[in-house]
Design a protein around this motif. Structure first.
Motif, PDB file in Angstrom:
ATOM      1  N   ARG A  75     -13.139  17.812 -12.521  1.00  9.70           N
ATOM      2  CA  ARG A  75     -13.976  17.246 -13.585  1.00  9.70           C
ATOM      3  C   ARG A  75     -13.698  15.770 -13.814  1.00  9.70           C
ATOM      4  O   ARG A  75     -14.619  14.957 -13.896  1.00  9.70           O
ATOM      5  N   ASP A  76     -12.427  15.420 -13.936  1.00 15.44           N
ATOM      6  CA  ASP A  76     -12.082  14.036 -14.272  1.00 15.44           C
ATOM      7  C   ASP A  76     -11.228  13.349 -13.212  1.00 15.44           C
ATOM      8  O   ASP A  76     -10.878  12.177 -13.358  1.00 15.44           O
ATOM      9  N   SER A  89      -8.131  13.920 -12.463  1.00 13.98           N
ATOM     10  CA  SER A  89      -6.709  13.800 -12.791  1.00 13.98           C
ATOM     11  C   SER A  89      -5.865  14.628 -11.823  1.00 13.98           C
ATOM     12  O   SER A  89      -6.303  15.651 -11.296  1.00 13.98           O
TER      13      SER A  89
END
Length: 274
Positions: free
Chosen positions: A200-201, A203
């Motif tokens: 999603r991000d 990370s």
């Protein structure tokens, strides 16, 4: 091994006051493996009827403390989650006999708090949180990475019980990479490193276990470069936090952690540069 100091066994479903010399009995693979001269009564969790694995409405996964390694392994082989292969990888890190495989529990592995405990590795890497029940009925939650505080040490108060570990849906959706090494082909883990990448991000997280006295989770908002990752590991783990026993010297464990961490970084980021 016989526990010849134990005078009584009681069912955990019966509410009785906790007293000195009591011990929770799950699978018993550790309790019956060596002398336990301080134990006078076993409180048996075997008939609690807790569902081994429960998918919660928000998509998270609750793992009962009494869930066996065999049950967790079977779940991992059929679960649809992107992180599902990590379950089997960590289960296989036990290198356990048939008996241990079918009797040892997830909760027991966490509560033993041994550096090489692969259920610690699995649940810490997937942001697991422990549900702890006190004798008076109150509860509290702790991240697995904070529950295990050192080699053989955990944040568990007198009479408190580890009820379950919950893995959030977001963690189960991450890409994972697994590395494990030992001094011998069938030896205890000397370093067990897990990387996760959030789709999603973007990370990135590296979880270091077995090589250290407690779990270390290093989180990066974006995948780090090789030098950044190495610097973060060296900064996070103090010299006296690298585990030292017959299964590996601290300097070697640190070297293998850095090497395996870099392999994981490249695998998850497809980055061949240094």
């Amino acid at each position: 091994m016989d526990l010849n100091t134990v005078l009584e066994t009681r069912d955990a479903r019966r509410r009785e006051p906790w007293r000195p010399g009591d011990a929770w009995l799950g699978g018993g693979t550790y309790l019956f493996s060596e002398p336990q001269p301080h134990i006078r009564r076993l409180v048996d969790l075997g008939r609690t009827g807790w569902e081994p694995l429960t998918r919660l409405p928000d998509g998270s996964l609750e793992i009962a403390a009494t869930c066996t390694i065999a049950q967790l392994s079977r779940h991992g082989r059929k679960a649809p989650d992107r992180a599902a292969p990590l379950f089997e990888q960590c289960c296989r890190a036990f290198l356990a006999s048939f008996k241990i495989w079918n009797m040892a529990t997830v909760g027991g592995n966490l509560c033993n708090a041994l550096p090489a405990g692969p259920m610690i590795s699995l649940t810490a890497a997937l942001d697991g949180s422990c549900l702890l029940l006190a004798q008076d009925g109150t509860t509290r939650r702790l991240p697995v990475a904070d529950f295990v505080t050192g080699a053989g040490r955990k944040d568990l108060r007198e009479g408190e019980l580890l009820r379950s570990v919950t893995l959030p849906a977001a963690a189960l959706a991450r890409r994972t990479a697994f590395r494990q090494t030992s001094l011998y082909g069938l030896g205890r883990s000397a370093a067990l490193i897990i990387g996760t990448l959030d789709p999603r991000d973007g990370s990135f997280c590296l979880t270091v276990t077995a090589a250290t006295t407690r779990p270390f989770r290093l989180w990066f908002p974006l995948p780090p470069g090789a030098a950044e990752l190495e610097g973060a590991v060296r900064s996070a783990v103090a010299d006296d936090e690298w585990f030292d026993d017959i299964h590996g010297l601290p300097a070697w464990r640190r070297h293998m952690t850095l090497r395996l961490g870099e392999e994981i970084r490249r695998e998850l980021t497809q980055d061949g540069t240094r």
